[in-house]
Design an enzyme around this catalytic site. Structure first.
Site, PDB file in Angstrom:
ATOM      1  N   CYS A  13      36.618  43.532  38.064  1.00  0.00           N
ATOM      2  CA  CYS A  13      37.234  42.691  37.031  1.00  0.00           C
ATOM      3  C   CYS A  13      36.463  41.389  36.830  1.00  0.00           C
ATOM      4  O   CYS A  13      36.451  40.837  35.732  1.00  0.00           O
ATOM      5  CB  CYS A  13      38.674  42.360  37.421  1.00  0.00           C
ATOM      6  SG  CYS A  13      39.759  43.794  37.505  1.00  0.00           S
ATOM      7  N   PRO A  71      40.172  40.250  50.250  1.00  0.00           N
ATOM      8  CA  PRO A  71      39.550  41.387  50.930  1.00  0.00           C
ATOM      9  C   PRO A  71      39.155  42.542  50.025  1.00  0.00           C
ATOM     10  O   PRO A  71      38.371  43.400  50.436  1.00  0.00           O
ATOM     11  CB  PRO A  71      40.644  41.831  51.912  1.00  0.00           C
ATOM     12  CG  PRO A  71      41.926  41.484  51.207  1.00  0.00           C
ATOM     13  CD  PRO A  71      41.633  40.228  50.430  1.00  0.00           C
TER      14      PRO A  71
END
Length: 417
Positions: free
Chosen positions: A50, A111
């Site tokens: 993204c 993460p």
């Protein structure tokens, strides 16, 4: 052969540019094939998320790779050039270590990026574009990220994108518990968002997905219900908050659809959070009076709020990365000597075989074994020392001094007067 990392991310390019060169996951393998087949690139891997599209490659012509990023998406190179960064060798290694460790993410220390990099490596390996150099670099990258996350507090107090979506919704609605929420998609990001919103105990939680079985499985985890994607249009007006994150190459919620939904809702506000790249919700929806459309960049402003408290961890992480970068560069430099070492060993092996064959002939002739062994050892010594001795004898002046010093260093000779 030089190593390069190049691409764009949320630091260098707005959402409108990032979505132009995003790769669909199903197309990554073929894109890598095309790159290596048509251009002077020897190894390559693509990371497309993204917030970033990055190409890691080995080539002597990085501009060719940069131009390919644009032309693959049918864009003129100058369209993305102002937003493009390009890191050679040492900087490329450091960049990959920082990205995997979460230091370059919109959400510091998050993460998910490590899993996305592992997926990029797997796709490149399956496509046959991950060679020795990039393969080793990815291995080191994952090891560094693990070390950073296990020895520093870089992931502590992280405000995730999912948590930010809840905060943005709370700006419009006093109580999330009183709202109906629709999630479009069933991937990892939607799962994270659903978990955060479910914690607020909303009135209704619905998962819509192209594959209804996946939607039902995810909805069951949060005591929600499921929709097929093609049912969203007729049901959209029922929901106060819409979170969308799919891999669709085109928007799935258009301006007209939202206008109709708001009319049915009698202009009660609707919060819409678009986490997809390319966008799932048409940009013009944000211009409607009663639609509050938030994108990844809007969420990024919220997740920066916890940055100051983690600066000490950032310093520790950067120190680890600097040390590991030097370690990888040392391996890279040593790798360049491999052809020379191999050639040296091949030459020594030829000498050895020649002397062994000669010794076997002497033994077959009946010569005494002790004399044959003595001759064998002398023959090997003479052959091994011939090249350095000849080089020393033929050199003059400073060159002779340099060769003498090198020989003394190689053979651990003590200096003599």
């Amino acid at each position: 052969m030089q190593l390069f990392a190049l691409g764009i991310n949320h630091h260098t390019a707005p959402l409108a540019v990032r979505e132009l060169i995003a790769f669909q996951p199903a197309h990554l393998g073929q894109a890598l094939h095309d790159l290596l087949r048509e251009h002077t690139v020897h190894e390559a891997a693509l990371l497309s998320t993204c917030n970033r599209t990055e190409l890691y490659c080995t080539t002597e012509h990085p501009q060719v790779a940069a131009d390919w990023l644009a032309t693959y998406h049918a864009l003129p190179p100058e369209k993305i050039q102002p937003y493009l960064y390009q890191y050679p060798q040492q900087d490329a290694v450091r960049h990959m270590f920082r990205v995997a460790s979460g230091l370059d993410s919109m959400v510091l220390g998050e993460p998910q990026i490590l899993g996305q990099m592992k997926q990029a490596a797997r796709i490149a390996e399956e496509a046959g574009t991950l060679g020795t150099l990039l393969g080793k670099l990815f291995q080191r990258t994952f090891a560094v990220a693990k070390e950073v996350r296990s020895t520093t507090a870089i992931g502590a107090n992280t405000v995730s994108m999912a948590a930010a979506a809840v905060r943005l919704s709370a700006r419009i609605f006093e109580s999330i518990a009183a709202q109906r929420i629709l999630f479009i998609g069933a991937g990892e990001m939607i799962e994270l968002c659903a978990a955060h919103f479910a914690g607020q105990k909303p009135k209704q939680l619905t998962i819509a997905n192209r594959t209804i079985e996946r939607a039902e499985a995810l909805a069951q985890r949060f005591s929600g219900d499921a929709l097929r994607l093609d049912e969203v249009a007729e049901r959209l007006a029922n929901y106060d908050i819409v979170i969308s994150c799919t891999a669709s190459p085109l928007p799935i919620i258009g301006l007209g659809l939202v206008e109709r939904a708001l009319k049915i809702r009698r202009h009660r506000p609707m919060v819409m959070v678009d986490l997809a790249i390319p966008r799932d919700i048409e940009r013009e929806v944000g211009d409607l009076d009663d639609a509050f459309l938030y994108t990844l960049d809007d969420l990024g402003q919220i997740v920066e709020s916890g940055l100051e408290s983690r600066q000490a961890a950032v310093i520790e992480a950067e120190a680890i990365i600097d040390e590991r970068v030097q370690g990888f560069l040392h391996w890279l430099a040593a790798r360049e000597t491999v052809p020379t070492i191999r050639a040296l060993r091949d030459a020594a092996e030829r000498m050895r075989r020649h002397e062994i064959e000669h010794a076997l002939k002497l033994l077959a002739r009946g010569d005494a074994p002790d004399k044959v062994l003595d001759a064998l050892s002398h023959g090997l010594i003479n052959k091994f020392l011939h090249a350095p001795t000849q080089a020393l004898n033929q050199a003059e002046g400073d060159e002779r001094t340099e060769i003498a010093a090198l020989i003394a260093r190689l053979y651990h000779l003590s200096s003599t007067d």
